[in-house]
Scaffold this motif. Structure first.
Motif, short mmCIF file in Angstrom:
data_model
loop_
_atom_site.label_atom_id
_atom_site.label_comp_id
_atom_site.label_asym_id
_atom_site.label_seq_id
_atom_site.Cartn_x
_atom_site.Cartn_y
_atom_site.Cartn_z
N ASN A 48 37.16 45.35 33.28
CA ASN A 48 36.97 44.47 32.14
C ASN A 48 35.49 44.11 32.04
O ASN A 48 34.95 43.42 32.91
CB ASN A 48 37.81 43.19 32.32
N LYS A 49 34.84 44.63 30.99
CA LYS A 49 33.39 44.42 30.86
C LYS A 49 33.03 42.95 30.69
O LYS A 49 31.97 42.50 31.12
CB LYS A 49 32.85 45.22 29.67
N ASN A 50 33.92 42.20 30.05
CA ASN A 50 33.64 40.78 29.83
C ASN A 50 33.89 39.93 31.07
O ASN A 50 33.33 38.85 31.22
CB ASN A 50 34.51 40.24 28.68
N LYS A 51 34.78 40.44 31.95
CA LYS A 51 35.10 39.69 33.16
C LYS A 51 35.32 40.66 34.31
O LYS A 51 36.46 40.93 34.71
CB LYS A 51 36.34 38.82 32.93
N PRO A 52 34.24 41.23 34.83
CA PRO A 52 34.39 42.22 35.91
C PRO A 52 35.01 41.59 37.16
O PRO A 52 34.86 40.39 37.41
CB PRO A 52 32.94 42.67 36.16
N GLN A 53 35.69 42.44 37.91
CA GLN A 53 36.32 41.98 39.15
C GLN A 53 35.28 41.53 40.16
O GLN A 53 34.21 42.14 40.28
CB GLN A 53 37.15 43.10 39.78
N TYR A 58 38.70 42.96 43.83
CA TYR A 58 38.78 44.42 43.99
C TYR A 58 39.50 44.77 45.30
O TYR A 58 40.38 45.64 45.32
CB TYR A 58 37.37 45.01 43.98
N GLN A 59 39.14 44.06 46.37
CA GLN A 59 39.75 44.33 47.67
C GLN A 59 41.22 43.98 47.67
O GLN A 59 42.06 44.70 48.23
CB GLN A 59 39.01 43.54 48.77
N GLN A 60 41.58 42.87 46.99
CA GLN A 60 42.99 42.48 46.91
C GLN A 60 43.81 43.52 46.14
O GLN A 60 44.93 43.87 46.53
CB GLN A 60 43.11 41.12 46.23
N GLN A 61 43.22 44.02 45.04
CA GLN A 61 43.92 45.05 44.26
C GLN A 61 44.08 46.32 45.08
O GLN A 61 45.14 46.96 45.06
CB GLN A 61 43.16 45.35 42.97
N LYS A 62 43.07 46.67 45.81
CA LYS A 62 43.11 47.87 46.66
C LYS A 62 44.22 47.73 47.70
O LYS A 62 45.00 48.67 47.93
CB LYS A 62 41.75 48.04 47.34
N GLU A 63 44.30 46.56 48.33
CA GLU A 63 45.34 46.33 49.35
C GLU A 63 46.73 46.40 48.72
O GLU A 63 47.66 46.95 49.32
CB GLU A 63 45.14 44.96 50.00
N ARG A 64 46.86 45.84 47.54
CA ARG A 64 48.18 45.78 46.90
C ARG A 64 48.68 47.17 46.53
O ARG A 64 49.81 47.54 46.86
CB ARG A 64 48.11 44.90 45.64
N ILE A 65 47.85 47.95 45.83
CA ILE A 65 48.35 49.26 45.41
C ILE A 65 48.48 50.22 46.59
O ILE A 65 49.31 51.12 46.59
CB ILE A 65 47.49 49.88 44.27
#
Length: 512
Positions: A48-53, A58-65
Motif C-alpha cells: 500500500n503506497k499510502n500506508k506501507p508496511q 512485514y515480519q508478522q505477515q511472513k510468519e502467518r503465511i
C-alpha cells in the motif's frame, strides 16, 4: 516477457519459476503470475503506497503465511482424507517466496472444471473464465431474456447447489477445527461447478491465524457480519471493535447457503435507512440488519416494484419463501438471520449446516415436468405436493419413510429424519445404521448402495442388494439379499440387526 526464478523461504532447496509479461492478474491484495507449465501460480502481495508496511507488520505477515503454507498444510497432509481436502475443497498455499521486498505465495492452479467451458448463451466472452460463486447466486445470469445469461450447460439443477453447499460447509468445518478463520468467505472466494456439483474455497492465505497478524480485510460486501460493520469506525485497537473470526465466518456461510439455494440476499430488502447510500449500506448490513423474511417484523420486506423484471420470481420471497428448502434448513435460517444476526453465539456452526443439508437431500423429489429448470424440489409434507418452481403437481403415490432407532433397550424412537422415495432411488449404509456417519471420511466401499427403490408393476418396492438380516416386521418375514418388499401403508422394515441399526416406517401420501 521474462521467466523469473525465485527460491522458497520454507525450504531453501526448492525454487519456482513464473512468467512476467508486465501484466500480472490483479487480485484484491496480490499480483498473480503463472508458472511456465501453468501448474501453479505465485501471488505477490502489493504494498500500500499510502500506508506501507512497517518491518514488524512485514515480519508478522511472513510468519502467518509461512505457518499456513507449512504447519497447517502438514496438519492436513497428515490427517484424514488429505486428498479430499487438498484436491477438492481447498486451493491451499504450498510454499512462500520472497522477491524485492515482497512476499509471494505458491498455490496450485485451479482444476479445469472451475473454468467456464461455454459461458454466456449469446457469446463466449467468458469462456475460460473462473467460475467464482457470484455467477450462480443471482437470477439474472440464468434468465434467458437477459443478454448475459449463462448457457444452460453451465448451470446444473437445484440439487447441484445442495452438494456445493455441503462441500463449502465441510471446508469451513475443517478450517474451524484447525483453529483458523477464513475472514473473507464470500462468493468471490469460492469456486463452484454445478455440472460436477463441486466447490473449492480459495484465498486461503488470508486465513486468520490466532495470535499472528490481524485480518487483511474486514470481508466482502454482502458477507460481512453485522457486528463487524457496526464497529468498523472504531480504531483497530479498541476492545469493542469486532474483527473477522470464526463467528463472522458462520454469518457469511449462512448467507452463501441462502444465496445459492434461493438466489437472493437475506438482508437486502425494501427498507431504506439513510438517503446517503454509503451510510444506508452500513446500517442495513450492520446495526439495523433485518431478515427480509422475518416472520413478525415486516420492516425490510422486499417490494416487487424495486425488483428488475427478470428477478421477480426469485427475488420476491412471497412467491418462493425460504421454507421451500425444507424444515431442517428453514430452522437454521431462522437461527442465523433472526436469533444469531446480532448475537454471534447463536449462529449455527458448519457441521449443523452440513447435517441439515444432507437430511434435506433425503427429502428431495424429482419434478415430473421435463422442462422444469430446477428439476428437483423438497417435499413440503403436504398431502398434495407440487414443484414450487414450475407448479407441476406430483403424480401418483409417494412413499414417505421415517427413520427410527432404538433407545433404552427395545424402545424405537423417531430420529426426525425421513427418506422420500422416487423411482430408482438408492438406499445407502448411512441410512441403515446410526453408526455410519455421512461425511467426508466415507470410503468408496461405504458409498456403495445397499438397496434401491423402484416402481414395479404399479407398486413401490425396496430391493435388498446387500443387507444381511433385513426384515419385514409387519409380516415377520426375512427379506433376503436380491429380494424385494412392497412399501405399503404402515409397513415396518428393519434395515439392520447390528447395534445402531434402523427401522423404517412407511406412510403413503398423495393417494388420490
Amino acid at each position: 516477457m521474462a521467466t523469473i526464478k525465485v527460491n522458497s523461504i520454507i525450504d531453501s532447496s526448492k525454487s519456482y519459476e513464473y512468467v512476467d509479461d508486465g501484466n500480472p492478474k490483479a487480485g484484491g491484495v496480490k499480483d498473480v503470475y503463472f508458472a511456465p507449465d501453468r501448474k501453479y501460480v505465485i501471488g505477490f502481495y502489493r504494498q500500500n503506497k499510502n500506508k506501507p508496511q512497517t518491518p514488524l507488520e512485514y515480519q508478522q505477515q511472513k510468519e502467518r503465511i509461512t505457518k499456513i503454507a507449512k504447519d497447517y498444510l502438514i496438519n492436513i497432509q497428515n490427517g484424514t482424507v488429505p486428498n479430499f481436502w487438498l484436491d477438492e475443497i481447498f486451493r491451499w498455499p504450498t510454499d512462500v517466496v520472497e522477491k524485492d521486498g515482497k512476499l509471494g505465495v505458491v498455490v496450485p492452479i485451479y482444476q479445469s472444471k472451475f473454468f467456464f467451458a461455454k459461458g454466456y448463451t449469446s457469446n463466449d466472452s467468458v469462456k475460460g473464465g473462473e467460475k467464482v460463486g457470484k455467477w450462480f447466486t443471482t437470477p439474472s445470469f440464468r434468465n434467458k431474456k437477459y443478454p448475459l445469461a449463462l448457457d444452460k450447460s453451465e448451470l446444473g439443477d437445484w440439487l447441484s447447489y445442495f452438494q456445493i453447499c455441503i462441500n463449502i460447509c465441510r471446508g469451513v468445518k475443517k478450517m474451524h477445527q484447525m483453529g483458523l478463520a477464513h475472514s473473507d468467505l464470500s462468493y468471490n472466494n469460492v469456486l463452484v461447478d454445478p455440472v460436477t456439483k463441486s466447490a473449492s474455497i480459495i484465498d486461503i492465505d488470508g486465513l486468520v491465524v490466532p495470535g499472528l497478524f490481524p485480518p487483511d480485510v474486514i470481508g466482502t460486501a454482502d458477507f460481512i457480519a453485522p457486528e463487524v460493520l457496526a464497529t468498523k469506525h472504531l480504531p483497530i485497537t479498541d476492545p469493542s471493535r469486532k474483527l473477522p473470526n470464526q463467528k463472522t465466518d458462520l454469518h457469511a456461510l449462512a448467507v452463501l447457503i441462502y444465496m445459492y439455494l434461493l438466489r437472493r440476499h437475506p438482508l437486502r430488502g425494501g427498507k431504506v435507512w439513510d438517503l446517503d447510500s454509503e451510510k444506508d449500506e452500513v446500517l442495513a448490513m450492520g446495526e439495523k440488519a433485518i431478515f427480509v423474511e422475518h416472520p413478525t417484523d415486516n420492516t425490510n420486506r422486499v417490494k416487487p416494484d424495486q425488483l428488475k423484471k427478470w428477478n421477480l420470481f426469485w427475488g420476491e420471497p412471497e412467491k418462493l419463501p425460504y421454507t421451500v428448502t425444507g424444515p431442517y434448513l428453514s430452522a437454521l435460517f431462522r437461527r442465523a438471520f433472526i436469533d444469531g444476526l446480532q448475537n454471534p453465539m447463536q449462529r449455527p456452526i458448519a457441521n449443523e449446516w452440513e447435517t441439515a443439508l444432507l437430511k434435506t437431500v433425503d427429502l428431495i423429489q424429482p419434478c415430473s415436468n421435463l422442462n422444469c429448470d430446477e428439476k428437483w424440489y423438497v417435499f413440503d409434507n403436504s398431502s398434495k405436493p407440487k414443484c414450487p418452481f414450475c407448479g407441476t403437481p406430483h403424480k401418483g403415490t409417494l412413499p414417505v419413510l421415517d427413520l427410527y432407532s432404538k433407545v433404552n433397550g427395545d424402545v424405537w424412537k423417531p430420529e426426525n429424519h425421513r427418506i422420500m422415495v422416487y423411482h430408482n432411488q438408492y438406499l445407502f449404509k448411512w441410512h441403515t445404521s446410526k453408526k455410519m456417519i455421512r461425511n467426508e471420511s466415507l470410503t468408496a466401499e461405504d458409498k456403495k448402495p445397499v438397496g434401491y427403490f423402484t416402481f414395479h408393476q404399479n407398486k413401490w418396492v425396496l430391493v435388498n442388494q446387500t443387507l444381511q438380516g433385513m426384515k419385514d416386521l409387519s409380516e415377520n418375514k426375512e427379506i433376503p439379499v436380491n429380494s424385494m418388499v412392497e412399501l405399503t401403508e404402515g409397513k415396518k422394515i428393519l434395515l439392520s440387526l447390528e447395534e445402531g441399526g434402523r427401522l423404517i416406517y412407511v406412510t403413503l401420501t398423495n393417494k388420490n
